[in-house]
Design a protein around this motif. Sequence first.
Motif, PDB file in Angstrom:
ATOM      1  N   GLY A 119      60.217 122.510  86.063  1.00 15.35           N
ATOM      2  CA  GLY A 119      60.192 121.480  85.036  1.00 15.35           C
ATOM      3  C   GLY A 119      60.795 121.946  83.724  1.00 15.35           C
ATOM      4  N   ILE A 120      61.246 120.962  82.933  1.00 15.39           N
ATOM      5  CA  ILE A 120      61.955 121.228  81.683  1.00 15.39           C
ATOM      6  C   ILE A 120      61.086 121.993  80.683  1.00 15.39           C
ATOM      7  CG2 ILE A 120      62.997 120.135  79.664  1.00 15.39           C
ATOM      8  CD1 ILE A 120      64.762 119.958  82.099  1.00 15.39           C
ATOM      9  N   ILE A 171      69.337 118.411  80.161  1.00 16.62           N
ATOM     10  CA  ILE A 171      68.920 117.330  79.264  1.00 16.62           C
ATOM     11  C   ILE A 171      70.123 116.780  78.493  1.00 16.62           C
ATOM     12  CG2 ILE A 171      67.646 116.842  77.132  1.00 16.62           C
ATOM     13  CD1 ILE A 171      65.438 118.652  78.116  1.00 16.62           C
ATOM     14  N   MET A 172      70.901 117.668  77.928  1.00 15.54           N
ATOM     15  CA  MET A 172      71.988 117.244  77.056  1.00 15.54           C
ATOM     16  C   MET A 172      73.062 116.463  77.815  1.00 15.54           C
ATOM     17  SD  MET A 172      74.096 119.557  74.325  1.00 15.54           S
ATOM     18  CE  MET A 172      75.024 120.468  75.547  1.00 15.54           C
ATOM     19  N   VAL A 239      58.443 115.172  76.891  1.00 15.61           N
ATOM     20  CA  VAL A 239      57.850 114.376  77.963  1.00 15.61           C
ATOM     21  C   VAL A 239      58.581 114.687  79.265  1.00 15.61           C
ATOM     22  CG1 VAL A 239      57.226 112.537  76.367  1.00 15.61           C
ATOM     23  CG2 VAL A 239      59.389 112.382  77.615  1.00 15.61           C
ATOM     24  N   ASP A 240      58.002 114.300  80.391  1.00 16.01           N
ATOM     25  CA  ASP A 240      58.661 114.491  81.673  1.00 16.01           C
ATOM     26  C   ASP A 240      59.927 113.646  81.738  1.00 16.01           C
ATOM     27  OD1 ASP A 240      56.675 116.203  82.572  1.00 16.01           O
ATOM     28  OD2 ASP A 240      55.487 114.572  83.433  1.00 16.01           O
ATOM     29  N   ALA A 241      60.931 114.165  82.444  1.00 13.16           N
ATOM     30  CA  ALA A 241      62.207 113.449  82.541  1.00 13.16           C
ATOM     31  C   ALA A 241      62.035 112.065  83.157  1.00 13.16           C
ATOM     32  CB  ALA A 241      63.198 114.276  83.358  1.00 13.16           C
ATOM     33  N   LYS A 242      61.083 111.916  84.084  1.00 11.87           N
ATOM     34  CA  LYS A 242      60.882 110.626  84.743  1.00 11.87           C
ATOM     35  C   LYS A 242      60.377 109.551  83.776  1.00 11.87           C
ATOM     36  CE  LYS A 242      56.218 111.881  86.333  1.00 11.87           C
ATOM     37  NZ  LYS A 242      55.488 110.945  85.462  1.00 11.87           N
ATOM     38  N   ILE A 253      68.578 109.950  86.219  1.00 16.41           N
ATOM     39  CA  ILE A 253      68.545 110.343  87.620  1.00 16.41           C
ATOM     40  C   ILE A 253      67.916 111.731  87.690  1.00 16.41           C
ATOM     41  CG2 ILE A 253      69.911 110.816  89.680  1.00 16.41           C
ATOM     42  CD1 ILE A 253      72.080 109.014  88.555  1.00 16.41           C
ATOM     43  N   VAL A 254      66.707 111.801  88.206  1.00 20.50           N
ATOM     44  CA  VAL A 254      65.991 113.074  88.247  1.00 20.50           C
ATOM     45  C   VAL A 254      65.447 113.320  89.645  1.00 20.50           C
ATOM     46  CG1 VAL A 254      65.308 113.087  85.827  1.00 20.50           C
ATOM     47  CG2 VAL A 254      63.869 111.939  87.485  1.00 20.50           C
TER      48      VAL A 254
END
Length: 512
Positions: A119-120, A171-172, A239-242, A253-254
């Motif tokens: 996770g990020i 992310i970027m 926060v979570d990417a989702k 799209i994760v």
Amino acid sequence: MSVSADDKGVVASHEGSLPAYSFDDEAHTPTGTLELPNSWKYKRITLFGYKFPWYASPPVQLVIVSFVCFMCPGMFNALNGMGGGGQLDPSANNKANTALYSTFAVVGFFAGTFTNKLGIRTALSFGGIGYAVYVASYLSYNHTANLGFTTFAGALLGACAGMLWCAQGAIMMSYPPEESKGRYISWFWMIFNLGAVIGSLIPLGQNINTTEAVTVTDGTYVGFLVLTLLGAALAWSLVDAKDVVRHDGSKVIVMKHPSWKSEIMGLWETFFTDPYIIALFPMFFASNWFYNYHFTEVNGAYFNTRTRALNGVCYYIMQIIGAYVFGFALDYKGLRRSTRAKVSWAVLLSLMMVVWGCGYKFQTTYDRAWAEDKKNIKKDWKDEGFSGPFVLYMWYGFSDAAWQTCVYWYMGALTNNGRKLANFAGFYKGIQSAGGAITWALDDNKIPYMSMLASNWGLLVGSLVIALPVILWKVEDTVSLEKDVAFTDETVAEVAPKAHVTTAGQHVSEKV
């Protein structure tokens, strides 16, 4: 709506509580109001008449990531930008950075896999801790001259930084909509380098009245240490990417709960599904090759301590300007994206020829023997002839930002798939770190400065030529969702619908 592949590989859709636009029942047209989930993450605040984006929006999340890098890699850059990590003898810095980039080169190839799995937030925070240990090793070195600790800290940071930069890159490149990727890259690079500007102001303020070449004080290292720790903590506010929702209601799209098998296979499948990425590898390799030359063989070798700090401030200010200019130009709406890619390539080639041509002229004025002779007095900002090298050093910073911004933009223009971009970012950081490891080792082995300049110039120009086919034929005006998302038996992706109106006037959603 989420999309998944069942055991037979059949794509199925599942409706969920995703944001949607409200519609006028009679006209069947969107009112323009985006209906977001009822959560604090999607509340908007109006301040001084400006309505800020919701917390779980790409701009806010990018700003958070930017400030993590502001306080972690930003302080690292400020420290190394002084030459020798702030030490008079660059040996400890060379060995630490050789270990750092050697580890980074290995970890970088697999960082996309680890980032997707862990996770990020975990990846970014883990990376921040590595920067704190690295800074602490220099504080220790001021008192103990413990070369083993600085070398170990460099190796540890290589592993940590691989995770941080892979998470940041994913992310970027995947959070922004296609039409805004250049600006997002620009915003990140500007905030990130602002950290290095502020970091460089610390030693400048402490040494502003000292014209001699001295080691930076404990206070400088303590300041850097505190900021890196704060950066590691800040990563947990993401926060979570989702949960990230763009302004048009689409989601990123994760990957959702991937297995180790699918992630490792995905890493290697990139070579087969997107073999053209190999043509960008020389650009990746060249992108960290010049840092040792800039920081140690120009700034550290030619200038005294306070002037090195001033140069560092201006170098990173020019990075901010370069990121702004190139980031916004790459999103210029007056040209198609494929045309912008070609124009940026030509501008980048011209910039490298001019800046490094001037660098060659400057390098003829001194060599390693002069720099290492303690009888020679390093240049101060009050000395005659200071302005030329000073302006050149600023343009080194500008060209660095231009290079990094374009490379990120090229990768982001090739795909919108977060998983694939994480792997691209991992390749990028791993390969560039392999180049960086070599240059720090070369400096430790006393390579002539002119030879180092020639290798930089040749690599930068040569890598642009090798990358040209990708720029010409692979960067398209847009990347379709169908082309972007590939499914395996163990893969699950989430794709949000974009609301639109059919010719029959019915409200529908795009489906894969």
